[in-house]
Write a protein that holds these residues in place. Structure first.
Motif, PDB file in Angstrom:
ATOM      1  N   SER A 250       0.935  -1.292  -0.018  1.00 32.37           N
ATOM      2  CA  SER A 250      -0.129  -0.092   0.057  1.00 32.37           C
ATOM      3  C   SER A 250       0.730   1.189   0.041  1.00 32.37           C
ATOM      4  CB  SER A 250      -0.921  -0.024   1.334  1.00 32.37           C
ATOM      5  OG  SER A 250      -1.825  -1.017   1.136  1.00 32.37           O
ATOM      6  N   ALA A 251       2.043   1.220   0.637  1.00 31.25           N
ATOM      7  CA  ALA A 251       2.839   2.443   0.745  1.00 31.25           C
ATOM      8  C   ALA A 251       3.593   2.618  -0.659  1.00 31.25           C
ATOM      9  CB  ALA A 251       3.909   2.142   1.810  1.00 31.25           C
ATOM     10  N   ILE A 252       3.724   1.559  -1.352  1.00 31.94           N
ATOM     11  CA  ILE A 252       4.225   1.798  -2.599  1.00 31.94           C
ATOM     12  C   ILE A 252       3.165   2.387  -3.532  1.00 31.94           C
ATOM     13  CG2 ILE A 252       4.963   0.597  -4.810  1.00 31.94           C
ATOM     14  CD1 ILE A 252       6.519  -1.531  -2.835  1.00 31.94           C
ATOM     15  N   TYR A 253       1.907   1.825  -3.514  1.00 31.10           N
ATOM     16  CA  TYR A 253       1.002   2.257  -4.345  1.00 31.10           C
ATOM     17  C   TYR A 253       0.476   3.886  -4.097  1.00 31.10           C
ATOM     18  CZ  TYR A 253      -3.731   2.980  -6.483  1.00 31.10           C
ATOM     19  OH  TYR A 253      -4.621   3.318  -7.329  1.00 31.10           O
ATOM     20  N   ARG A 254       0.618   4.280  -2.703  1.00 28.96           N
ATOM     21  CA  ARG A 254       0.339   5.495  -2.281  1.00 28.96           C
ATOM     22  C   ARG A 254       1.378   6.508  -2.784  1.00 28.96           C
ATOM     23  NH1 ARG A 254      -1.366   2.977   2.632  1.00 28.96           N
ATOM     24  NH2 ARG A 254       0.483   3.946   3.643  1.00 28.96           N
ATOM     25  N   ALA A 255       2.657   6.029  -2.700  1.00 32.11           N
ATOM     26  CA  ALA A 255       3.764   7.038  -3.280  1.00 32.11           C
ATOM     27  C   ALA A 255       3.602   7.170  -4.797  1.00 32.11           C
ATOM     28  CB  ALA A 255       5.338   6.213  -2.880  1.00 32.11           C
ATOM     29  N   ALA A 256       3.544   6.043  -5.333  1.00 31.26           N
ATOM     30  CA  ALA A 256       3.370   6.195  -6.914  1.00 31.26           C
ATOM     31  C   ALA A 256       2.136   6.850  -7.239  1.00 31.26           C
ATOM     32  CB  ALA A 256       3.214   4.594  -7.598  1.00 31.26           C
ATOM     33  N   LEU A 257       0.887   6.858  -6.524  1.00 33.98           N
ATOM     34  CA  LEU A 257      -0.030   7.800  -6.919  1.00 33.98           C
ATOM     35  C   LEU A 257       0.173   9.086  -6.625  1.00 33.98           C
ATOM     36  CD1 LEU A 257      -3.170   7.784  -7.794  1.00 33.98           C
ATOM     37  CD2 LEU A 257      -3.810   7.574  -5.453  1.00 33.98           C
ATOM     38  N   SER A 258       0.912   9.358  -5.704  1.00 38.85           N
ATOM     39  CA  SER A 258       1.225  10.862  -5.342  1.00 38.85           C
ATOM     40  C   SER A 258       2.281  11.570  -6.403  1.00 38.85           C
ATOM     41  CB  SER A 258       1.971  11.069  -3.936  1.00 38.85           C
ATOM     42  OG  SER A 258       2.357  12.334  -3.608  1.00 38.85           O
ATOM     43  N   THR A 259       3.160  10.556  -6.890  1.00 40.07           N
ATOM     44  CA  THR A 259       4.051  10.966  -7.960  1.00 40.07           C
ATOM     45  C   THR A 259       3.162  11.358  -9.288  1.00 40.07           C
ATOM     46  OG1 THR A 259       6.066  10.151  -6.888  1.00 40.07           O
ATOM     47  CG2 THR A 259       6.263  10.528  -9.233  1.00 40.07           C
ATOM     48  N   LEU A 260       2.472  10.584  -9.454  1.00 41.47           N
ATOM     49  CA  LEU A 260       1.627  10.525 -10.854  1.00 41.47           C
ATOM     50  C   LEU A 260       0.582  11.853 -10.611  1.00 41.47           C
ATOM     51  CD1 LEU A 260       0.449   9.442 -13.270  1.00 41.47           C
ATOM     52  CD2 LEU A 260      -1.124   7.927 -12.241  1.00 41.47           C
ATOM     53  N   GLN A 261       0.197  12.075  -9.609  1.00 42.40           N
ATOM     54  CA  GLN A 261      -0.710  13.173  -9.495  1.00 42.40           C
ATOM     55  C   GLN A 261       0.054  14.505  -9.627  1.00 42.40           C
ATOM     56  OE1 GLN A 261      -2.750  12.365  -5.577  1.00 42.40           O
ATOM     57  NE2 GLN A 261      -4.335  11.292  -6.432  1.00 42.40           N
ATOM     58  N   ARG A 262       1.447  14.369  -8.998  1.00 40.01           N
ATOM     59  CA  ARG A 262       2.204  15.509  -9.154  1.00 40.01           C
ATOM     60  C   ARG A 262       2.508  15.809 -10.638  1.00 40.01           C
ATOM     61  NH1 ARG A 262       7.903  16.276  -8.628  1.00 40.01           N
ATOM     62  NH2 ARG A 262       8.018  14.205  -7.733  1.00 40.01           N
ATOM     63  N   TYR A 263       2.956  14.817 -11.185  1.00 37.53           N
ATOM     64  CA  TYR A 263       3.129  15.014 -12.574  1.00 37.53           C
ATOM     65  C   TYR A 263       1.901  15.374 -13.717  1.00 37.53           C
ATOM     66  CZ  TYR A 263       3.877  13.207 -17.587  1.00 37.53           C
ATOM     67  OH  TYR A 263       3.734  13.230 -18.941  1.00 37.53           O
ATOM     68  N   GLU A 264       0.722  14.756 -13.294  1.00 39.10           N
ATOM     69  CA  GLU A 264      -0.438  15.115 -14.012  1.00 39.10           C
ATOM     70  C   GLU A 264      -0.665  16.818 -14.017  1.00 39.10           C
ATOM     71  OE1 GLU A 264      -1.702  13.777 -16.353  1.00 39.10           O
ATOM     72  OE2 GLU A 264      -2.095  11.619 -15.933  1.00 39.10           O
ATOM     73  N   MET A 265      -0.407  17.218 -12.828  1.00 42.63           N
ATOM     74  CA  MET A 265      -0.510  18.879 -12.523  1.00 42.63           C
ATOM     75  C   MET A 265       0.437  19.591 -13.326  1.00 42.63           C
ATOM     76  SD  MET A 265      -1.406  18.876  -8.435  1.00 42.63           S
ATOM     77  CE  MET A 265      -1.475  20.698  -8.313  1.00 42.63           C
ATOM     78  N   LEU A 266       1.699  19.045 -13.373  1.00 42.08           N
ATOM     79  CA  LEU A 266       2.605  19.970 -14.136  1.00 42.08           C
ATOM     80  C   LEU A 266       2.500  19.605 -15.546  1.00 42.08           C
ATOM     81  CD1 LEU A 266       6.047  18.612 -12.368  1.00 42.08           C
ATOM     82  CD2 LEU A 266       5.204  20.820 -12.361  1.00 42.08           C
ATOM     83  N   LYS A 267       2.161  18.557 -16.048  1.00 41.55           N
ATOM     84  CA  LYS A 267       2.279  18.323 -17.596  1.00 41.55           C
ATOM     85  C   LYS A 267       1.386  19.455 -18.481  1.00 41.55           C
ATOM     86  CE  LYS A 267      -0.117  14.696 -18.881  1.00 41.55           C
ATOM     87  NZ  LYS A 267      -0.518  13.321 -19.129  1.00 41.55           N
ATOM     88  N   PRO A 268       0.396  20.133 -17.941  1.00 43.87           N
ATOM     89  CA  PRO A 268      -0.231  20.908 -19.017  1.00 43.87           C
ATOM     90  C   PRO A 268       0.686  22.289 -19.152  1.00 43.87           C
ATOM     91  CG  PRO A 268      -1.795  20.123 -17.287  1.00 43.87           C
ATOM     92  CD  PRO A 268      -0.703  19.552 -16.790  1.00 43.87           C
ATOM     93  N   ARG A 269       1.529  22.714 -18.293  1.00 44.48           N
ATOM     94  CA  ARG A 269       2.484  23.774 -18.471  1.00 44.48           C
ATOM     95  C   ARG A 269       3.580  23.304 -19.499  1.00 44.48           C
ATOM     96  NH1 ARG A 269       4.047  24.379 -12.227  1.00 44.48           N
ATOM     97  NH2 ARG A 269       2.231  24.048 -11.003  1.00 44.48           N
ATOM     98  N   TYR A 270       3.674  22.277 -19.851  1.00 38.70           N
ATOM     99  CA  TYR A 270       4.706  21.862 -20.797  1.00 38.70           C
ATOM    100  C   TYR A 270       4.374  21.073 -22.087  1.00 38.70           C
ATOM    101  CZ  TYR A 270       7.558  22.579 -16.654  1.00 38.70           C
ATOM    102  OH  TYR A 270       8.228  23.446 -15.715  1.00 38.70           O
TER     103      TYR A 270
END
Length: 290
Positions: A250-270
C-alpha cells in the motif's frame, strides 16, 4: 523487416516534425548537454522521455521507486544468426544489405541520443536481449537512476556481489551481465532493479523454481501501480494467489499515486501548441528545483 520498417518510420516522423513546430531548444538546461544533437535527434530524445513519463519510467525519472525502468518497445533488427549459422561463425551480419545499413544508422542515432541523455543523475542504455528470434535481435531501452543503483548494489551486496559488483559498478556492466545470466538469478536481479519489493521478488523466483521442478505453473495475482496512460499493466508485480496486499504494498501504491498526481498537475504547463509534451524542459525544470 516489418518491425524494422516501423522503427524507421518512427525516426522519420520525429525528424519530419522539425518543419512544423520547433521545440523550445532554448530551454535546454545543464541537466543535459545536447548541443551536439541535431534537431531530429533532440526530438527523438524528447519523445523517448515523454514515453517514459507517461509510463513506468516516471518512477525513475521523478521518483525513487524504481532504480531502472524500461523506455518502451524493444528495438528489433535482423542482425542475429539465422538457422544455418553456428556458434563461433565469423560472418554473421551482411554489412552490404539495405536492412543492415538501415539498422546500423538507427542504432547509431539511438546511441548518440542515449549518450547525450546520460549525466550524473541518470544513465540511459541500449541492452541487447540474450535470446533471438528468427534471425532478429531485440534491444531494450532502459533508464537507470544512478543514486538508486548505488544504494541497491550496496543493500543487496550479498546477491550482486557474486559477480564482483560494488556500489560504484557501471550500470551498463550490471545490466548486460544480468541479461545474459541464468534464469532465476536473472529474475531476482531484474526484480530488485525494477523496484519490486523483496516479498514479490522472492515469490516470483520461488514460483519459477517450483515450475522447473514440477512442471506446474504457480497461480498468482498482480499488484498494479497506476501510470498516466493506464491503471495497470506497467509498474506491476506478481503476488501469491491468496495473498492480501500488505502495508508495504500500500505504501508503494500511495507513493506512486502521489508522484503521478504531481506529474499530471505539471504536465499542462509543458504541452506545446501541437499538443506534444516538452519532456526535456519539464524534467530539467523539475530537477533544477531540487
Amino acid at each position: 523487416m516489418k518491425r524494422l520498417f516501423i522503427h524507421s518510420c518512427l525516426i522519420l516522423v520525429l525528424a519530419s516534425c522539425a518543419g512544423t513546430q520547433r521545440l523550445n531548444l532554448a530551454s535546454k538546461s545543464d541537466l543535459w548537454n545536447m548541443s551536439h544533437l541535431s534537431e531530429a535527434e533532440y526530438r527523438m530524445a524528447n519523445e523517448l522521455l515523454s514515453f517514459g513519463l507517461e509510463h513506468e519510467a516516471l518512477y525513475t525519472l521523478l521518483d525513487t521507486l524504481k532504480p531502472i525502468s524500461s523506455l518502451g518497445f524493444p528495438l528489433s533488427y535482423p542482425l542475429a544468426k539465422s538457422g544455418e549459422q553456428h556458434d563461433g561463425d565469423e560472418d554473421v551480419v551482411d554489412l552490404m544489405s539495405d536492412s543492415t545499413q538501415m539498422a546500423f544508422a538507427e542504432l547509431t542515432q539511438w546511441n548518440k541520443v542515449l549518450s547525450s541523455l546520460s549525466n550524473e543523475y541518470f544513465s540511459f542504455h541500449l541492452i541487447p536481449f540474450k535470446n533471438t528470434y528468427r534471425g532478429k535481435r531485440n534491444l531494450q531501452l532502459l533508464v537507470c537512476r544512478r543514486d538508486l543503483m548505488v544504494k541497491l548494489l550496496s543493500e543487496k551486496a550479498e546477491f550482486f556481489g557474486q559477480w564482483g559488483f560494488t556500489s560504484n559498478s557501471d550500470p551498463a556492466t550490471v545490466l548486460t551481465t544480468i541479461e545474459y545470466e541464468s534464469r532465476n538469478d536473472r529474475y531476482r536481479a531484474y526484480g530488485y532493479l525494477f523496484g519490486y519489493p523483496d516479498h514479490a521478488v522472492d515469490f516470483f523466483v520461488e514460483a519459477s523454481i517450483s515450475q522447473e521442478q514440477t512442471g506446474n505453473f504457480v497461480e498468482r495475482n498482480f499488484f498494479h501501480m497506476p501510470v498516466a496512460v493506464m491503471q495497470d499493466g506497467y509498474f506491476t508485480y506478481a503476488l501469491p494467489k491468496d495473498y492480501t496486499p500488505s502495508r508495504s504494498d500500500s505504501a508503494i501504491y500511495r507513493a506512486a499515486l502521489s508522484t503521478l498526481q504531481r506529474y499530471e498537475m505539471l504536465k499542462p504547463r509543458y504541452i506545446d501548441s501541437t499538443g506534444r509534451l516538452e519532456a526535456i524542459r519539464l524534467l530539467s525544470d523539475s530537477w533544477n528545483k531540487l
